[in-house]
Design an enzyme around this catalytic site. Sequence first.
Site, short mmCIF file in Angstrom:
data_model
loop_
_atom_site.label_atom_id
_atom_site.label_comp_id
_atom_site.label_asym_id
_atom_site.label_seq_id
_atom_site.Cartn_x
_atom_site.Cartn_y
_atom_site.Cartn_z
N THR A 57 0.92 -1.22 0.03
CA THR A 57 0.07 0.10 -0.06
C THR A 57 0.94 1.24 -0.08
OG1 THR A 57 -1.71 -1.04 1.19
CG2 THR A 57 -1.78 1.19 1.17
N GLY A 63 2.32 4.86 7.35
CA GLY A 63 1.90 6.10 7.22
C GLY A 63 0.62 6.01 6.31
N GLU A 105 -0.68 -5.08 6.47
CA GLU A 105 0.63 -5.39 6.10
C GLU A 105 1.45 -6.14 6.74
OE1 GLU A 105 1.18 -0.93 3.83
OE2 GLU A 105 1.82 -0.92 5.97
C1 5RP Z 1 1.24 2.24 4.28
C2 5RP Z 1 2.75 1.82 4.34
C3 5RP Z 1 3.57 2.44 3.13
O1 5RP Z 1 4.27 1.31 2.71
C4 5RP Z 1 4.04 3.46 3.61
O2 5RP Z 1 3.57 4.46 4.23
C5 5RP Z 1 5.29 4.11 2.58
O3 5RP Z 1 4.39 4.70 1.76
P1 5RP Z 1 4.85 5.44 0.31
O4 5RP Z 1 5.52 4.30 -0.44
O5 5RP Z 1 3.64 6.30 -0.21
O6 5RP Z 1 6.02 6.52 0.66
O7 5RP Z 1 3.16 1.44 5.32
O8 5RP Z 1 0.49 1.75 5.49
#
Ligand code: 5RP
Length: 226
Positions: free
Chosen positions: A25, A95, A102
């Site tokens: 994600t 994030g 996950e």
């Molecule tokens: C989502 C996550 C994402 O892998 C992490 O936030 C990285 O996001 P991005 O690839 O948009 O920088 O853990 O829950």
Amino acid sequence: MNPKQLAALKAVEYIREDMIVGLGTGTTAFYAIEKIGEMVQGGLRIRTVSSSLASAKQAVAAGIPQAGMTEIKGIDIYIDGADEVDERFNLVKGGGGALTREKILAFNSELFIVIIDDSKLSSTLGRFPIAVEMVPFGYNLAIPHLEALGCKTIVRQSGDNFYKTDNGNWIIDCQFQNITDPKALEEAIHAIPGVVECGLFSNSWVDRVISGNEDGTVRELKGNLS
Ligand code: 5RP
């Protein structure tokens, strides 16, 4: 090509015919899913499970076959981003709010490949807040216990409301300074009743880290892809 895309395209090279593939994600995983869609259109036969409703939606739109979670016994390869990676390859994730799903995919994968750009690298974790997914009941009572661990907290918002995870829970973002023992912190967070998961991922789960750079290069920081 941007650094996130570089890392994503390198990681999908390790997908093989008939694999169960875990879809991550976020903005980096987006590029992996996009490429997997092209590979499927080109004849690759795989089934996928998604770490979020958003990624499942992207996968369906791209014509990528989905497997129900109860139909599978494990995951062959899981490709996902991270918010921060320390020099021992411990991760902060969440994030995008999908940390619980996950973590289930990461723990149950034969090969967990983390795709990042170099801006995500830190010597010690602590730059990015640790997302803690909480059941809504009594979440407020957990806040002083989290803060007693040495962080400042903020309940994640979505517009005027609390952000709601795909599991129907809230997220408390916890800003620590310097996380020298991620495993101990993870255990301490888990000891608070109502905590579902937190965004600290142990390095022992991480098989590969692939990182793209603005200069157009992509490096394999952990593991030896062959
Ligand atoms: C989502 C996550 C994402 O892998 C992490 O936030 C990285 O996001 P991005 O690839 O948009 O920088 O853990 O829950």
